[in-house]
Design a protein around this motif. Sequence first.
Motif: not given
Length: 326
Positions: A134-141, A205-212, A221-223
């Motif tokens: 849950l505490f890893n994150v990664q770009c969804s692109e 809003a999408i702009r308020d979510l975690p951004r790469c 996104r959650p890792g």
Amino acid sequence: MASSARSSIIPSVQLESFQQYLKSSNRILALVGAGLSASSGLPTFRGAGGLWRTHDAMELATPEAFKADPALVWQFYSYRRHMALKAKPNKAHYALAELSRRKEGFMTLSQNVDGLSQRAGHPPESLKLLHGSLFNVQCSEFFCDYREQNNFTDPIVPALAIPLDETDSTSNEVRQAVSDAPNKKKEPPRELDISDEKVQLPELAIRDLPRCPRCKHGLLRPGVVWFGEFLPSDVLAEIEDWMRASSKIDLIMVIGTSAKVYPAAGYVDSARAKGARVAVINMDPGDTPGRGMYSGDWFFQGDAGEIVPEILKSVIGEITDSVEKL
């Protein structure tokens, strides 16, 4: 208290037999599941409460759900991160971390995403996360390979500071902060029934979510491994390399998991094929791994948070309350 007391009683003959074998063992695996964290009071994936009682958690844990509604998925995972951070590593987490420092040939294969092993200071080189964290994150692109490990910020971005749990003492303050937030959209928020009250889950809003931070375009996104995704190939390769490095494995401990689903069940079979004896630590005596118990195996029934430190004591010493390592 009565059930806790019962769970700590281990037949002395069984305990002595295991501890003698543990001392002489060099190559050891621990395969752990949700039962390892039960003593920490952490709700299971399907047991998420609060705002999420009316949602099917399995339907939120998919790439399709994230593509369709990344805000809702992030709100769910923000709740899970919050609950995991409220929990504390228990003595079993610390015991396994200490065993990894005492036994060079020890590796933990974890099916948990709660981050408690990491917070207990388990050396990362001997902790393999089969389902991510849950505490890893990664770009969804697709074309961006940005990844970050052990991001324990709660909330990960300000917009996700929502009323995560109606029993949380700070939830009223958080709820007020959200209602005053300038990023709230004009359309009415969705409402979810919680007991006898209505709690609003804000539209984000999408702009308020975690951004790469690397590509500046993709959402983080959650890792974790979602339904329909493959387990991490690099982790599987590291485990396979460890398994192949020697013709002998002495012991595999199966802790808080039935290990009936592959690849978990396969690791038990592979360890047995290399001579490993199996020790199971589980609350349910019917929850035995793979093809069941063999002669010479050990079954310790009870709370892993109590059983694991006790059976490992001959090698690691006494485990006391420790300061978690974030």
